[in-house]
Scaffold this motif. Structure first.
Motif, PDB file in Angstrom:
ATOM      1  N   HIS A 189       0.827  -1.207   0.000  1.00  0.00           N
ATOM      2  CA  HIS A 189       0.000   0.000   0.000  1.00  0.00           C
ATOM      3  C   HIS A 189       0.861   1.256   0.000  1.00  0.00           C
ATOM      4  N   LEU A 190       1.942   1.261   0.763  1.00  0.00           N
ATOM      5  CA  LEU A 190       2.814   2.427   0.811  1.00  0.00           C
ATOM      6  C   LEU A 190       3.398   2.744  -0.559  1.00  0.00           C
ATOM      7  N   VAL A 191       3.785   1.723  -1.291  1.00  0.00           N
ATOM      8  CA  VAL A 191       4.342   1.937  -2.634  1.00  0.00           C
ATOM      9  C   VAL A 191       3.265   2.448  -3.581  1.00  0.00           C
ATOM     10  N   ASP A 192       2.042   1.923  -3.442  1.00  0.00           N
ATOM     11  CA  ASP A 192       0.935   2.416  -4.284  1.00  0.00           C
ATOM     12  C   ASP A 192       0.721   3.916  -4.087  1.00  0.00           C
ATOM     13  N   VAL A 193       0.799   4.370  -2.838  1.00  0.00           N
ATOM     14  CA  VAL A 193       0.619   5.797  -2.561  1.00  0.00           C
ATOM     15  C   VAL A 193       1.752   6.615  -3.177  1.00  0.00           C
ATOM     16  N   LEU A 194       2.991   6.173  -2.970  1.00  0.00           N
ATOM     17  CA  LEU A 194       4.134   6.909  -3.512  1.00  0.00           C
ATOM     18  C   LEU A 194       4.083   7.010  -5.036  1.00  0.00           C
ATOM     19  N   MET A 195       3.613   5.946  -5.675  1.00  0.00           N
ATOM     20  CA  MET A 195       3.607   5.915  -7.140  1.00  0.00           C
ATOM     21  C   MET A 195       2.327   6.502  -7.730  1.00  0.00           C
ATOM     22  N   GLY A 196       1.435   7.010  -6.853  1.00  0.00           N
ATOM     23  CA  GLY A 196       0.238   7.688  -7.333  1.00  0.00           C
ATOM     24  C   GLY A 196      -0.789   6.773  -7.963  1.00  0.00           C
TER      25      GLY A 196
ATOM     26  N   GLU B 258      -4.236   5.165  -8.115  1.00  0.00           N
ATOM     27  CA  GLU B 258      -5.576   5.414  -7.578  1.00  0.00           C
ATOM     28  C   GLU B 258      -6.410   4.139  -7.607  1.00  0.00           C
ATOM     29  N   ASN B 259      -5.979   3.146  -6.851  1.00  0.00           N
ATOM     30  CA  ASN B 259      -6.759   1.902  -6.780  1.00  0.00           C
ATOM     31  C   ASN B 259      -7.842   2.035  -5.713  1.00  0.00           C
ATOM     32  N   ALA B 260      -8.645   0.974  -5.584  1.00  0.00           N
ATOM     33  CA  ALA B 260      -9.812   1.031  -4.698  1.00  0.00           C
ATOM     34  C   ALA B 260      -9.430   1.329  -3.249  1.00  0.00           C
ATOM     35  N   ARG B 261      -8.344   0.711  -2.779  1.00  0.00           N
ATOM     36  CA  ARG B 261      -7.970   0.896  -1.376  1.00  0.00           C
ATOM     37  C   ARG B 261      -7.473   2.316  -1.114  1.00  0.00           C
ATOM     38  N   VAL B 262      -6.661   2.835  -2.038  1.00  0.00           N
ATOM     39  CA  VAL B 262      -6.159   4.198  -1.886  1.00  0.00           C
ATOM     40  C   VAL B 262      -7.331   5.182  -1.836  1.00  0.00           C
ATOM     41  N   LYS B 263      -8.319   4.961  -2.715  1.00  0.00           N
ATOM     42  CA  LYS B 263      -9.489   5.854  -2.728  1.00  0.00           C
ATOM     43  C   LYS B 263     -10.298   5.712  -1.448  1.00  0.00           C
TER      44      LYS B 263
END
Length: 615
Positions: free
Chosen positions: A428-435, A437-442
């Motif tokens: 999840h941390l990498v998803d946030v850093l890389m921008g 916009e998946n379901a969990r981030v939203k």
């Protein structure tokens, strides 16, 4: 003493000189003193009690934790003509009774027995009837409650000093840091024992550690490149992974057998027998397959998951290359290994103090994987042994790691952990850093954070490497319950920009390392012109072993065959000078091997051997 001990060493075991700490240990035990002996696997610990056992009056009693291990020792000593027996629960009752009768009649030089059996009132009563030459407590680290091989029965062995005063006791192990040595002395009441600490260095082992990406394919490439057709052990963290990997290797042309505690005793015993008796087999196992490994020609030990501690890693990798010939310790690891081991630790029923020590050991293991200097220097330093110069015989000496200034990336990574609440895992941390916009981030609203999308300059693989190394360096802690990351107390200076951080570039591919191995002593290579003789000697060894139902190495080790090629003995008297050829084996097998050597008489002698075979 020296003359008698040397006579036994040569006539029985086929060696002409003691090695390392062996002679002072034997002198101490022959004089009736207690000893604590630390020598690496393959360093000749057994001779430290076997030689005195053949000199002192009476029977030496050897405490051994595993049936398979004691049975191997008994078979090996039988080949040398030593009067030896063992007592364990797997033996038929009639055989147990016969062994006890032999013991009482004084017809055994050595008796191998499990600690549970030794401490039974009946066994203790029998021992009080006879002359006990000495007590040898093998795998003495089993007494340590900090260790992964802890055996509660070992705690009761201190009674031997009380029941048999004056009988020397020698505790032996290949793995013990300062804390464990102190615990062995205290728990076995060896307060008067003299400590003999040999070098922990295994110069014939090449250490190679890489990051995990496609672990099965990485292992497959490593085996085919460095050890095709050779025996090895592959350790996995779970029974399920053992089964899956064993099947996968067989489906990809590599003969492998599984071994774990969930299999039936019959299947485990059959697989272990095949591994010991056949050449070129690979055992895929959990650490349940451990101390019973006495096979000298294991050419590699591979770890598919991070070991729990440096002690565990050292002990398990030490099962490679016991014959002193080249071997490899290979490991693939990732941050997920740390998370899984941390979660297993948090679910443990052990005391908080024990869990804290185990956590520290796990952190030390991860830090060892992430170093950029010599592996051997770091490994030996852990056991309080200094190596002045880099070894030249590990992956980081052969192929120095590339580093990069990761200060800015590390600050982004740490800030992201803080902004997201210090509770999420790496994915999840990498998803946030890389921008992303998946379901969990939203759902979590993390797309609105200041760290969202600030890490698009690095790939997912690179960010995972940054986070793994931040954990290894102690800037981040893993939350054991769910694997999330949180800032440690040491992260503040780095976040403020007061510190520069250099990190490693990850390597995933298996790289060729054989060219570095000739720089280390004890390396033996067979010249192409001698390969027919080498094959012929191995074939006669294989046939002799098959006829007796024993592993080929119990006839002669590879190092002994290689010395035959180098020396080319032409008579029994010359054969007797070959290291590893004692009188019993000379009479039993000398003519067979001389016949093969005579067939090749006059052919090139071209074995390069930089040091005599190990004792």
């Amino acid at each position: 003493m020296s003359d008698k001990a040397l006579e036994v060493l040569h006539n029985t075991f086929g060696f002409t000189a003691f090695r390392g700490q062996q002679e002072p240990v034997i002198r101490r035990v022959l004089a009736g003193g207690d000893a604590l002996v630390l020598m690496p696997t393959g360093g000749g610990k057994s001779l430290c009690y076997q030689v005195p056992a053949l000199i002192r009056p009476g029977t030496a009693v050897v405490v051994s934790p595993l049936i398979a291990l004691m049975e191997d020792q008994v078979r090996s000593l039988n080949q040398l003509g030593v009067r030896v027996g063992c007592l364990n629960s797997a033996m038929p009752v009639q055989d147990q009774m016969q062994t006890e009768e032999d013991l009482v009649r004084g017809e055994l030089d050595l008796l191998y027995v499990a600690p549970e059996r030794l401490l039974m009132p009946r066994m203790m009563a029998i021992l009080e009837q006879i002359t006990v030459a000495l007590f040898a407590i093998d795998e003495a680290h089993c007494v340590s409650q900090w260790g992964h091989d802890f055996r509660p029965e070992y705690l009761q062995l201190a009674v031997l000093g009380q029941r048999f005063p004056g009988v020397p006791r020698v505790a032996l192990t290949a793995t013990a840091d300062r804390r464990t040595r102190k615990e062995i002395i205290e728990r076995l009441a060896l307060n008067q024992a003299e400590s003999f600490v040999g070098s922990f260095d295994r110069p014939n082992i090449f250490y190679r550690i890489s990051q995990k990406r496609q672990a099965k394919q990485q292992l497959h490439a490593f085996i085919l490149k460095d050890h095709p057709g050779e025996s090895g052990i592959v350790y996995c963290i779970s029974r399920k992974k053992v089964e899956e990997l064993s099947e996968w290797l067989n489906n990809h042309g590599i003969r492998a057998l599984p071994y774990h505690a969930g299999m039936s005793p019959e299947t485990r015993s059959r697989n272990q027998h095949l591994f010991h008796n056949e050449e070129g087999l690979i055992m895929v196992a959990t650490v349940a397959f451990g101390m019973g490994v006495d096979k000298p020609d294991v050419r590699f030990v591979a770890h598919m998951d991070l070991p729990r501690s440096i002690e565990a890693y050292y002990q398990e990798t030490g099962r490679a290359g016991r014959d002193g010939l080249p071997a490899t310790a290979w490991l693939a690891y990732g941050l997920q290994d740390v998370i899984i081991l941390g979660q297993m630790l948090s679910q443990s029923s052990a005391d908080v103090s024990v869990r804290n020590v185990e956590k520290q050991k796990l952190e030390s293991m991860l830090a060892f994987c992430e170093i950029s200097g010599c592996r051997r220097q770091a490994l030996l330093a852990y056991f309080d042994e200094a190596l002045d110069e880099p070894c030249g015989h590990c992956d980081l000496c052969a192929e120095p790691v590339v580093t990069w200034d990761a200060t800015d990336a590390a600050r982004k990574a740490l800030s992201n952990v803080y902004r997201t609440g210090q509770r999420y895992g790496v994915t999840h941390l990498v998803d946030v850093l890389m921008g992303r916009e998946n379901a969990r981030v939203k759902q979590l609203g993390h797309g609105q954070l200041s760290t969202f999308g600030i890490g698009r300059d690095l790939s997912q693989k690179q960010w995972r490497s940054v986070y793994r190394q931040l954990v290894a360096r102690g800037f981040l802690n893993v939350i054991e319950e769910h694997g999330g990351l949180q800032l440690s107390g040491t992260s503040r200076p780095l976040l403020r920009g007061d510190e520069v951080l250099m990190l490693r570039r990850d390597r995933y591919e298996v790289q060729e390392a054989r060219e570095t191995r000739d720089s280390i002593g004890k390396v033996v290579e067979v010249h192409p012109e001698d390969e027919p003789l080498w094959d012929a000697l191995r074939e006669v060894r294989r046939e002799l072993a098959k006829a007796q139902g024993i592993p080929p190495y119990m006839i002669f080790h590879d190092s002994t065959l290689l010395e035959m090629i180098r020396r080319r003995p032409a008579s029994l008297s010359e054969m007797e000078q070959v290291s590893g050829v004692g009188q019993r084996k000379l009479l039993a097998y000398g003519d067979e091997f001389l016949t093969v050597l005579r067939v090749f008489e006059g052919s090139s002698v071209s074995v390069d051997q930089t040091e005599d075979a190990l004792v």
